[in-house]
Write an enzyme that holds these catalytic residues in place. Structure first.
Site, PDB file in Angstrom:
ATOM      1  N   SER A 149      -3.168   4.531   3.812  1.00 18.39           N
ATOM      2  CA  SER A 149      -4.461   3.846   3.286  1.00 18.39           C
ATOM      3  C   SER A 149      -5.607   5.708   4.233  1.00 18.39           C
ATOM      4  CB  SER A 149      -4.238   2.798   4.810  1.00 18.39           C
ATOM      5  OG  SER A 149      -5.631   2.442   5.264  1.00 18.39           O
ATOM      6  N   LYS A 175      -4.654   3.916  -1.017  1.00 16.03           N
ATOM      7  CA  LYS A 175      -6.162   2.933  -0.468  1.00 16.03           C
ATOM      8  C   LYS A 175      -7.331   3.988  -0.020  1.00 16.03           C
ATOM      9  CE  LYS A 175      -6.121  -0.150   2.520  1.00 16.03           C
ATOM     10  NZ  LYS A 175      -6.043  -1.299   3.733  1.00 16.03           N
ATOM     11  N   LYS A 177     -10.908   3.346   2.332  1.00  8.54           N
ATOM     12  CA  LYS A 177     -11.865   2.772   1.843  1.00  8.54           C
ATOM     13  C   LYS A 177     -13.150   3.224   1.671  1.00  8.54           C
ATOM     14  CE  LYS A 177      -9.129   1.312   5.779  1.00  8.54           C
ATOM     15  NZ  LYS A 177      -9.040  -1.001   5.949  1.00  8.54           N
ATOM     16  N   ASP A 202     -10.676  -0.481  -0.535  1.00  8.45           N
ATOM     17  CA  ASP A 202     -10.758  -1.575   0.937  1.00  8.45           C
ATOM     18  C   ASP A 202     -12.465  -1.331   1.284  1.00  8.45           C
ATOM     19  OD1 ASP A 202     -10.401  -2.802   3.098  1.00  8.45           O
ATOM     20  OD2 ASP A 202      -9.039  -1.773   4.229  1.00  8.45           O
ATOM     21  N   GLU A 227     -10.484  -4.538  -2.319  1.00  4.22           N
ATOM     22  CA  GLU A 227      -9.641  -5.867  -0.551  1.00  4.22           C
ATOM     23  C   GLU A 227     -11.067  -5.870   0.174  1.00  4.22           C
ATOM     24  OE1 GLU A 227      -7.169  -3.607   1.582  1.00  4.22           O
ATOM     25  OE2 GLU A 227      -6.826  -4.913   2.985  1.00  4.22           O
ATOM     26  N   ASP A 252      -7.605  -9.717   2.959  1.00  9.32           N
ATOM     27  CA  ASP A 252      -7.409  -9.414   4.389  1.00  9.32           C
ATOM     28  C   ASP A 252      -8.088 -10.338   5.165  1.00  9.32           C
ATOM     29  OD1 ASP A 252      -6.631  -8.513   6.467  1.00  9.32           O
ATOM     30  OD2 ASP A 252      -7.119  -6.360   6.107  1.00  9.32           O
ATOM     31  N   LYS A 276      -0.625  -9.392   6.916  1.00  6.75           N
ATOM     32  CA  LYS A 276      -0.557  -9.200   8.332  1.00  6.75           C
ATOM     33  C   LYS A 276      -0.019  -9.625   9.398  1.00  6.75           C
ATOM     34  CE  LYS A 276      -3.960  -5.721   7.633  1.00  6.75           C
ATOM     35  NZ  LYS A 276      -5.802  -5.405   8.255  1.00  6.75           N
ATOM     36  N   GLY A 304      -1.272  -2.787   7.097  1.00  6.82           N
ATOM     37  CA  GLY A 304      -0.824  -2.484   8.727  1.00  6.82           C
ATOM     38  C   GLY A 304      -2.407  -2.581   9.706  1.00  6.82           C
TER      39      GLY A 304
HETATM   40  O1  NPG Z   1      -1.217   2.045   7.695  1.00  6.50           O
HETATM   41  O2  NPG Z   1      -1.488   0.968   9.156  1.00  6.50           O
HETATM   42  C1  NPG Z   1      -2.226   1.527   8.266  1.00  6.50           C
HETATM   43  C2  NPG Z   1      -3.737   1.156   7.700  1.00  6.50           C
HETATM   44  C3  NPG Z   1      -3.976   0.569   7.028  1.00  6.50           C
HETATM   45  O3  NPG Z   1      -6.055   0.442   6.558  1.00  6.50           O
HETATM   46  C4  NPG Z   1      -4.762  -0.128   7.048  1.00  6.50           C
HETATM   47  N1  NPG Z   1      -5.861  -1.058   8.641  1.00  6.50           N
HETATM   48  O4  NPG Z   1      -8.869  -2.766   7.492  1.00  6.50           O
HETATM   49  O5  NPG Z   1      -6.621  -2.912   7.285  1.00  6.50           O
HETATM   50  C5  NPG Z   1      -7.448  -2.337   8.036  1.00  6.50           C
HETATM   51  C6  NPG Z   1      -7.100  -1.426   8.972  1.00  6.50           C
HETATM   52  C7  NPG Z   1      -6.909  -1.219  10.301  1.00  6.50           C
HETATM   53  C8  NPG Z   1      -7.037  -0.578  10.424  1.00  6.50           C
HETATM   54  C9  NPG Z   1      -7.742  -2.802  10.832  1.00  6.50           C
HETATM   55  C10 NPG Z   1      -6.755  -1.045  12.630  1.00  6.50           C
HETATM   56  C11 NPG Z   1      -7.848  -2.970  12.231  1.00  6.50           C
HETATM   57  C12 NPG Z   1      -7.637  -1.312  12.837  1.00  6.50           C
END
Ligand code: NPG
Length: 383
Positions: A149, A175, A177, A202, A227, A252, A276, A304
């Site tokens: 990500s 992915k 953001k 996302d 997403e 999500d 998750k 994640g």
């Molecule tokens: O690789 O763990 C990873 C990060 C994946 O983008 C990711 N997580 O919005 O899903 C999400 C985001 C996130 C990370 C959200 C930390 C909240 C806290």
């Protein structure tokens, strides 16, 4: 499914938990991680240690320092754990994980707090039975396909270069953001630079239904999914949006329970779900959502939360269930941290996979010296 029945995990009596410790930790990320709701430079979360029969089970509560992703924070999760979940757990006898979850049902919401403690109980069960979490959950195979990500970057060029580096490391799925102003053109630049890659975006709830034209403008980019474009608690408007785009919407933030997953699917609010365990209250609930989606032919993947090695071990076990047909947000340890609190570090294999731990429970060893060093606050409950 078969393994789950054979090991009768959900229904084996739990040990009586004598003591629980909480560690509020802060670990520097290798690079700041920017999303539509903010920038994270240090990862704060709560590590849970549950002690029973001379064994320790570890869990990770992935609440962040601030409520940008969801309403829970490290402080609210600490309060819910300390004042409600831990007192409802210590010294009590439970038939199985479902009865433990039922004992916590008087606490409305707060899934991240519940999931952190539930993970520690799963780890205890696995260590006591000598079985890896993967087997307890009904997972299969020795490795899972993963992705990375990529946070919001200062420019399209910087984003393309960042992705080029991750692709060179061997990540098979990217992915990115997005947020208003850094969306269609950013995604298009990536697609033009890498016409063949598995790519998804996302938005972390950065748009409203009125922004549907922006979302539609990404429909020709051959994205795996879009997403969580709309509100963090919305299902209704997502159904209206999904009807306007060919690309699958993936939810999500809005899916907090197996019921939410069912509602979203019955309303056609999405065609894919990001699971998750933390967001839905625990691994038990995550498996229920997996089963529901699998029965309906809906693909799922494992999200994640920038976990430490403890949470990542749990994610790998979960992602090995057969319905997880899309690569997860589970990257190698060195994508997140220079130094982790758990050993061994997770490495990316040359086929774009990461190995599922095989030791009992989570299958990782906590490095107590590192854990103590990154701890800002500690709590101890029970004897
Ligand atoms: O690789 O763990 C990873 C990060 C994946 O983008 C990711 N997580 O919005 O899903 C999400 C985001 C996130 C990370 C959200 C930390 C909240 C806290």
């Amino acid at each position: 499914m078969l393994l789950r029945l054979l090991t009768s995990d959900f229904h084996s009596p739990l040990m009586i938990i004598e003591q629980i410790e909480l560690y509020h930790i802060s670990m520097p990320l290798v690079a700041p991680f920017e999303t539509s709701f903010g920038v994270e430079t240090d990862r704060e979360c709560i590590i849970v240690a549950a002690h029973a029969d001379g064994l320790t089970g570890w869990g990770e509560c992935v609440a962040s320092a601030d409520p940008g992703y969801c309403y829970e924070t490290v402080k609210t999760a600490w309060h819910i754990l300390e004042d409600f979940l831990i007192p409802a757990t210590l010294g009590r006898e439970f038939d199985d994980i479902p009865s433990l979850a039922a004992a916590w049902s008087g606490v409305r919401g707060h899934p991240l707090a519940k999931a952190g403690l539930q993970m520690a109980v799963w780890d205890l069960i696995g260590r006591a039975q000598g079985l890896p979490l993967q087997k307890l959950l009904g997972g299969q195979g020795d490795r899972v396909r993963v992705g990375v990500s990529v946070g919001i970057q200062p420019s399209r060029e910087a984003l393309v270069e960042r992705i080029r580096a991750y692709l060179a490391e061997g990540y098979p799925r990217i992915k990115i953001k997005i947020k208003p102003g850094k969306d269609v053109e950013y995604a298009r630049a990536v697609r033009e630079a890498f016409p063949e890659i598995l790519l998804q975006v996302d938005a972390n709830s950065a748009y409203r239904l009125e922004d549907a034209p922006t979302i539609r403008a990404m429909d020709d980019l051959n994205l795996l999914l879009i997403e969580q474009p709309l509100g963090y608690d919305d299902i209704f408007d997502h159904a209206k949006l999904q009807a306007q785009v060919k690309t699958p919407i993936c939810l999500d933030e809005s899916i907090h329970s197996p019921d939410h997953a069912r509602w979203a699917l019955e309303l056609s609010a999405c065609r894919i779900i990001n699971i998750k365990a933390a967001r839905v209250g625990g691994l038990y609930e995550a498996v229920q959502i997996h089963d529901l989606c699998r029965a309906r032919g809906v693909p799922v993947w494992c999200g994640g939360m920038l976990e430490t090695g403890i949470g990542r071990a749990s994610n790998l076990a979960l992602a090995s269930l057969p319905g997880f047909t899309l690569p997860g947000d589970i990257s190698a340890t060195n994508r997140y941290y220079h130094e982790d609190i758990a050993d061994p570090p997770f490495m990316l294999n040359s086929d774009g996979t990461i190995n599922v731990p095989t030791g009992p429970g989570l299958g990782v060893r906590v490095r107590m010296g590192v854990l103590e060093r990154v701890t800002k606050r500690k709590g101890k409950y029970g004897n």
